[in-house]
Design a protein around this motif. Structure first.
Motif, PDB file in Angstrom:
ATOM      1  N   LEU A 119       0.826  -1.281  -0.052  1.00  0.00           N
ATOM      2  CA  LEU A 119       0.051  -0.092   0.009  1.00  0.00           C
ATOM      3  C   LEU A 119       0.863   1.098  -0.061  1.00  0.00           C
ATOM      4  O   LEU A 119       0.642   2.230  -0.788  1.00  0.00           O
ATOM      5  N   TYR A 120       1.869   1.227   0.834  1.00  0.00           N
ATOM      6  CA  TYR A 120       2.754   2.426   0.719  1.00  0.00           C
ATOM      7  C   TYR A 120       3.378   2.584  -0.455  1.00  0.00           C
ATOM      8  O   TYR A 120       3.607   3.749  -1.126  1.00  0.00           O
ATOM      9  N   VAL A 121       4.027   1.570  -1.259  1.00  0.00           N
ATOM     10  CA  VAL A 121       4.730   1.682  -2.206  1.00  0.00           C
ATOM     11  C   VAL A 121       3.831   1.907  -3.415  1.00  0.00           C
ATOM     12  O   VAL A 121       4.048   2.785  -4.236  1.00  0.00           O
ATOM     13  N   GLY A 122       2.568   1.328  -3.526  1.00  0.00           N
ATOM     14  CA  GLY A 122       1.593   1.798  -4.445  1.00  0.00           C
ATOM     15  C   GLY A 122       1.309   3.099  -4.235  1.00  0.00           C
ATOM     16  O   GLY A 122       1.218   3.755  -5.398  1.00  0.00           O
ATOM     17  N   TRP A 123       1.064   3.798  -3.190  1.00  0.00           N
ATOM     18  CA  TRP A 123       0.684   5.086  -2.998  1.00  0.00           C
ATOM     19  C   TRP A 123       1.776   6.154  -3.519  1.00  0.00           C
ATOM     20  O   TRP A 123       1.538   7.031  -4.202  1.00  0.00           O
ATOM     21  N   GLN A 124       3.079   5.704  -3.167  1.00  0.00           N
ATOM     22  CA  GLN A 124       4.271   6.313  -3.753  1.00  0.00           C
ATOM     23  C   GLN A 124       3.969   6.613  -5.163  1.00  0.00           C
ATOM     24  O   GLN A 124       4.186   7.694  -6.076  1.00  0.00           O
ATOM     25  N   GLY A 129       2.904   9.234 -10.311  1.00  0.00           N
ATOM     26  CA  GLY A 129       2.448   9.289 -11.698  1.00  0.00           C
ATOM     27  C   GLY A 129       1.336  10.332 -12.149  1.00  0.00           C
ATOM     28  O   GLY A 129       1.010  10.881 -12.965  1.00  0.00           O
ATOM     29  N   TRP A 130       0.274  10.410 -10.772  1.00  0.00           N
ATOM     30  CA  TRP A 130      -0.897  11.204 -10.852  1.00  0.00           C
ATOM     31  C   TRP A 130      -0.450  12.709 -10.983  1.00  0.00           C
ATOM     32  O   TRP A 130      -0.983  13.402 -11.922  1.00  0.00           O
ATOM     33  N   HIS A 131       0.411  13.131 -10.371  1.00  0.00           N
ATOM     34  CA  HIS A 131       0.958  14.513 -10.507  1.00  0.00           C
ATOM     35  C   HIS A 131       1.669  14.820 -11.933  1.00  0.00           C
ATOM     36  O   HIS A 131       1.413  15.875 -12.456  1.00  0.00           O
ATOM     37  N   LYS A 132       2.329  13.742 -12.472  1.00  0.00           N
ATOM     38  CA  LYS A 132       2.916  14.032 -13.786  1.00  0.00           C
ATOM     39  C   LYS A 132       1.740  13.884 -15.009  1.00  0.00           C
ATOM     40  O   LYS A 132       1.773  14.847 -15.707  1.00  0.00           O
ATOM     41  N   LEU A 133       0.526  13.139 -14.536  1.00  0.00           N
ATOM     42  CA  LEU A 133      -0.585  12.999 -15.688  1.00  0.00           C
ATOM     43  C   LEU A 133      -1.195  14.546 -15.454  1.00  0.00           C
ATOM     44  O   LEU A 133      -1.587  14.726 -16.584  1.00  0.00           O
ATOM     45  N   THR A 134      -1.478  14.957 -14.294  1.00  0.00           N
ATOM     46  CA  THR A 134      -2.164  16.044 -14.444  1.00  0.00           C
ATOM     47  C   THR A 134      -1.424  17.476 -14.302  1.00  0.00           C
ATOM     48  O   THR A 134      -1.828  18.594 -14.466  1.00  0.00           O
ATOM     49  N   GLY A 135      -0.081  17.389 -14.211  1.00  0.00           N
ATOM     50  CA  GLY A 135       0.814  18.735 -14.085  1.00  0.00           C
ATOM     51  C   GLY A 135       1.616  19.056 -15.203  1.00  0.00           C
ATOM     52  O   GLY A 135       2.512  19.858 -15.121  1.00  0.00           O
ATOM     53  N   ILE A 137       7.387   8.665 -24.409  1.00  0.00           N
ATOM     54  CA  ILE A 137       7.919   8.614 -23.047  1.00  0.00           C
ATOM     55  C   ILE A 137       7.183   9.717 -22.056  1.00  0.00           C
ATOM     56  O   ILE A 137       6.856   9.060 -20.931  1.00  0.00           O
ATOM     57  N   ASN A 138       6.938  10.876 -22.684  1.00  0.00           N
ATOM     58  CA  ASN A 138       5.943  11.782 -21.738  1.00  0.00           C
ATOM     59  C   ASN A 138       4.568  11.152 -21.677  1.00  0.00           C
ATOM     60  O   ASN A 138       3.928  11.702 -20.259  1.00  0.00           O
ATOM     61  N   VAL A 139       4.074  10.190 -22.127  1.00  0.00           N
ATOM     62  CA  VAL A 139       2.919   9.628 -22.033  1.00  0.00           C
ATOM     63  C   VAL A 139       3.166   8.265 -21.119  1.00  0.00           C
ATOM     64  O   VAL A 139       2.423   8.134 -20.146  1.00  0.00           O
ATOM     65  N   LEU A 140       4.097   7.566 -21.676  1.00  0.00           N
ATOM     66  CA  LEU A 140       4.332   6.140 -20.793  1.00  0.00           C
ATOM     67  C   LEU A 140       4.680   6.431 -19.433  1.00  0.00           C
ATOM     68  O   LEU A 140       4.243   5.422 -18.612  1.00  0.00           O
ATOM     69  N   ILE A 141       5.635   7.157 -19.017  1.00  0.00           N
ATOM     70  CA  ILE A 141       6.025   7.257 -17.793  1.00  0.00           C
ATOM     71  C   ILE A 141       5.082   7.698 -16.797  1.00  0.00           C
ATOM     72  O   ILE A 141       4.948   6.840 -15.664  1.00  0.00           O
ATOM     73  N   THR A 161       1.220   5.374 -12.440  1.00  0.00           N
ATOM     74  CA  THR A 161       0.022   5.705 -12.094  1.00  0.00           C
ATOM     75  C   THR A 161      -0.837   4.169 -12.104  1.00  0.00           C
ATOM     76  O   THR A 161      -1.271   3.850 -11.039  1.00  0.00           O
ATOM     77  N   LEU A 162      -0.356   3.360 -13.186  1.00  0.00           N
ATOM     78  CA  LEU A 162      -0.926   1.981 -13.199  1.00  0.00           C
ATOM     79  C   LEU A 162      -0.242   1.090 -12.309  1.00  0.00           C
ATOM     80  O   LEU A 162      -0.723   0.375 -11.685  1.00  0.00           O
TER      81      LEU A 162
END
Length: 181
Positions: free
Chosen positions: A21-26, A31-37, A81-85, A90-91
Motif C-alpha cells: 500500500l505504501y509503495v503503491g501510493w508513492q 504518476g498522478w502529479h505527472k499526468l495532471t501537471g 515517453i511523456n505518456v508512458l512514464i 499511475t498504473l
C-alpha cells in the motif's frame, strides 16, 4: 524456511500488504502529479544523455548502452515517453494499492526504479527498490488481501481451459477432423 513463511503465511501477507500500500501510493502519487501537471521528460533525458553516470577515475560512462538508449531511442520519442512514464507510474500504483496483478506491478515498478538509477537519479529510488523487492519477493502472498485473491484463480482457470483446448485441438485436429499438412 523464512521464504516459505514470507510466501505463504497470512501474517506475512498482512505485512506485505502494508508495504504494498505504501509503495503503491508513492507510485500513484508520482504518476498522478505527472499526468495532471504537464510532465515533460525532454530536459531530464537530454541531461542524462549529455552527462551520463561516469566513473570518477576514468570519466567513462558506467552504463553506456543505457546512455545510448536514452540518446537514440527515448529522446527521439520523447512524446511517447511523456505518456508512458506518468501512465506507467499511475498504473503501477493502482495495481499495488488494489492488490491486482501485484507481481506484474511490482516488477514494472522495480524496472522503472532501475531505469531512473541508470539515468543518474538517486532520489527515493533505492528506498523504493528495497520496498518493491520486499513486495516482489512475497510473490502472490503480497496480493492475498487484494484483488489477486479473486483475479489469480480466474486467470488460472482461463489458462487451464486454453491449454486444454489447445491440447484437444492438437490430438483431434479441428472439430475432430485431422487436417492435411
Amino acid at each position: 524456511m523464512v521464504m516459505k513463511w514470507w510466501k505463504n503465511n497470512a501474517w506475512a501477507a498482512a505485512l506485505a500488504t502494508l508495504v504494498r500500500l505504501y509503495v503503491g501510493w508513492q507510485w500513484f502519487d508520482a504518476g498522478w502529479h505527472k499526468l495532471t501537471g504537464g510532465f515533460d521528460a525532454a530536459g531530464f533525458l537530454k541531461g542524462a544523455a549529455e552527462n551520463p553516470v561516469a566513473d570518477h577515475a576514468t570519466n567513462a560512462a558506467v552504463y553506456p548502452t543505457y546512455t545510448d538508449f536514452i540518446a537514440h531511442v527515448a529522446l527521439p520519442n520523447v512524446k511517447l515517453i511523456n505518456v508512458l512514464i506518468p501512465l506507467g507510474e499511475t498504473l503501477i500504483g493502482i495495481g499495488l494499492m488494489l492488490g491486482g496483478l501485484t507481481l506484474a506491478a511490482a516488477f514494472f515498478g522495480l524496472m522503472l526504479n532501475f531505469m531512473f538509477l541508470f539515468a543518474g537519479t538517486v532520489s527515493t529510488n533505492p528506498w523504493m527498490l528495497l520496498l518493491g523487492f520486499v513486495v516482489f519477493t512475497a510473490g502472490t502472498n503480497a496480493g492475498r488481501f487484494g484483488l489477486d485473491r479473486y483475479l489469480l484463480p480466474l486467470i488460472g482457470k482461463g489458462w487451464r481451459t486454453a491449454r486444454r483446448l489447445k491440447h484437444r485441438g492438437e490430438k483431434n485436429g479441428v472439430n475432430g477432423h485431422v487436417l492435411p499438412h
